[in-house]
Scaffold this motif. Structure first.
Motif, mmCIF file in Angstrom:
data_model
loop_
_atom_site.group_PDB
_atom_site.id
_atom_site.type_symbol
_atom_site.label_atom_id
_atom_site.label_comp_id
_atom_site.label_asym_id
_atom_site.label_seq_id
_atom_site.Cartn_x
_atom_site.Cartn_y
_atom_site.Cartn_z
ATOM 1 N N MET A 56 -1.509 -12.665 25.800
ATOM 2 C CA MET A 56 -2.360 -13.403 24.851
ATOM 3 C C MET A 56 -1.671 -13.493 23.503
ATOM 4 N N ARG A 57 -1.775 -14.661 22.878
ATOM 5 C CA ARG A 57 -1.230 -14.864 21.535
ATOM 6 C C ARG A 57 -2.391 -14.957 20.542
ATOM 7 N N VAL A 58 -2.392 -14.043 19.577
ATOM 8 C CA VAL A 58 -3.472 -13.964 18.590
ATOM 9 C C VAL A 58 -2.888 -14.196 17.199
ATOM 10 N N THR A 59 -3.499 -15.090 16.445
ATOM 11 C CA THR A 59 -3.104 -15.281 15.049
ATOM 12 C C THR A 59 -4.281 -14.913 14.159
ATOM 13 N N VAL A 60 -4.023 -13.978 13.258
ATOM 14 C CA VAL A 60 -5.041 -13.515 12.316
ATOM 15 C C VAL A 60 -4.785 -14.162 10.966
ATOM 16 N N LEU A 61 -5.803 -14.771 10.392
ATOM 17 C CA LEU A 61 -5.728 -15.374 9.056
ATOM 18 C C LEU A 61 -6.551 -14.501 8.119
ATOM 19 N N SER A 62 -5.893 -13.757 7.250
ATOM 20 C CA SER A 62 -6.626 -12.806 6.411
ATOM 21 C C SER A 62 -6.639 -13.230 4.953
ATOM 22 N N GLY A 63 -7.757 -12.921 4.284
ATOM 23 C CA GLY A 63 -7.939 -13.257 2.883
ATOM 24 C C GLY A 63 -8.331 -12.051 2.052
ATOM 25 N N ALA A 64 -8.710 -12.307 0.822
ATOM 26 C CA ALA A 64 -8.953 -11.239 -0.156
ATOM 27 C C ALA A 64 -10.033 -10.264 0.283
ATOM 28 N N GLY A 65 -11.018 -10.748 1.043
ATOM 29 C CA GLY A 65 -12.095 -9.863 1.460
ATOM 30 C C GLY A 65 -11.627 -8.712 2.310
ATOM 31 N N MET A 66 -10.570 -8.929 3.082
ATOM 32 C CA MET A 66 -10.054 -7.858 3.934
ATOM 33 C C MET A 66 -9.428 -6.755 3.093
ATOM 34 N N SER A 67 -8.649 -7.127 2.073
ATOM 35 C CA SER A 67 -8.066 -6.119 1.186
ATOM 36 C C SER A 67 -9.119 -5.461 0.313
ATOM 37 N N ALA A 68 -10.165 -6.220 -0.046
ATOM 38 C CA ALA A 68 -11.229 -5.661 -0.880
ATOM 39 C C ALA A 68 -11.902 -4.479 -0.186
ATOM 40 N N GLU A 69 -11.938 -4.501 1.147
ATOM 41 C CA GLU A 69 -12.524 -3.375 1.885
ATOM 42 C C GLU A 69 -11.710 -2.094 1.712
ATOM 43 N N SER A 70 -10.449 -2.237 1.298
ATOM 44 C CA SER A 70 -9.618 -1.071 1.017
ATOM 45 C C SER A 70 -9.701 -0.652 -0.453
ATOM 46 N N GLY A 71 -10.464 -1.415 -1.240
ATOM 47 C CA GLY A 71 -10.612 -1.099 -2.652
ATOM 48 C C GLY A 71 -9.701 -1.884 -3.568
ATOM 49 N N VAL A 72 -9.086 -2.965 -3.055
ATOM 50 C CA VAL A 72 -8.218 -3.796 -3.884
ATOM 51 C C VAL A 72 -9.071 -4.830 -4.606
#
Length: 237
Positions: free
Chosen positions: A1-17
């Motif tokens: 399977m080929r998976v492409t993830v498109l990530s934005g600021a909300g994903m980093s915000a969960e780490s406290g960025v």
């Protein structure tokens, strides 16, 4: 399977960025985002722009990948995974993802603003944020700037081309923590849909993309992404 993830600021915000949409505190509380993220601002006050990005560079050492980042990296055990990110941090890499395409550049790369030569020399220490720091100089006389994309600048063509290819070849695209309003990156989910590729949105908030995707999960990345690949057959019916 080929998976492409498109990530934005909300994903980093969960780490406290902090994101540009957050209210900054302390020294940078009243900074106009345009002034520190545009070539105009750099030309007028390079020492202020350099200080802001240098502080963000060092600040990243105080945060780490969250369960969402780690889940995406773990998918590589059974799938070909590409990450196309609008984030300029290195959290995907630190979690273990091997194929990460930074369409907006990186806080961890620097180059000359005149000749474009990459810079890997020493950086000034910054134990706490300050208002201004003189940027290093290149041998050509130019100033060293962060290799990030500012307002009005083109995306790095190599990263963009790889991102388009990754989206076009995917079996499924997962859009995580993006507002879906910053173009051209916001057009990548529509490219996937145009190719008949299922698109799953992971975002606690509704976005302009929500009505068009195959499936929208109102969850955080740390909650939704662990085990998501195993759940795909049931989710997609």
């Amino acid at each position: 399977m080929r998976v492409t993830v498109l990530s934005g600021a909300g994903m980093s915000a969960e780490s406290g960025v902090p994101t540009f949409r957050d209210v900054e505190t302390g020294l940078w509380a009243k900074v106009d985002p345009y002034e520190i993220s545009s070539s105009d601002g750099w030309r007028r006050h390079p020492e202020k722009v350099w200080a802001w990005y240098l502080w963000r560079h060092y600040m990243m050492k105080s945060v780490g990948p969250n369960d969402g980042h780690r889940a995406v990296a773990a998918w590589q055990d059974g799938a070909e995974v590409h990450v196309v990110t609008q984030n300029v941090d290195d959290l995907h890499e630190r979690a273990g993802s091997g194929q990460v395409h930074h369409v907006h550049g990186s806080l961890f790369s620097f180059r000359c603003d005149r000749c474009g030569v990459p810079y890997d020399g020493p950086l000034p220490a910054m134990p706490e944020p300050v208002e201004s720091v003189d940027p290093p100089q290149c041998r050509c006389g130019g100033l060293i700037r962060p290799d990030v994309v500012w307002f009005g600048e083109p995306l790095p063509s190599d990263q963009w081309d790889r991102s388009v290819e990754a989206v076009s070849r995917a079996d499924v695209a997962v859009v995580v923590g993006t507002s879906a309003v910053v173009y051209p990156a916001a057009g990548l989910p529509d490219l996937a849909l145009a190719h008949g590729i299922p698109v799953i949105e992971v975002n606690p908030e509704e976005t302009p993309l929500s009505d068009r995707v195959t499936l929208s999960l109102r969850e955080t990345s740390a909650t939704a992404l662990p085990g998501l690949l195993q759940r795909l057959p049931a989710l997609l019916g």
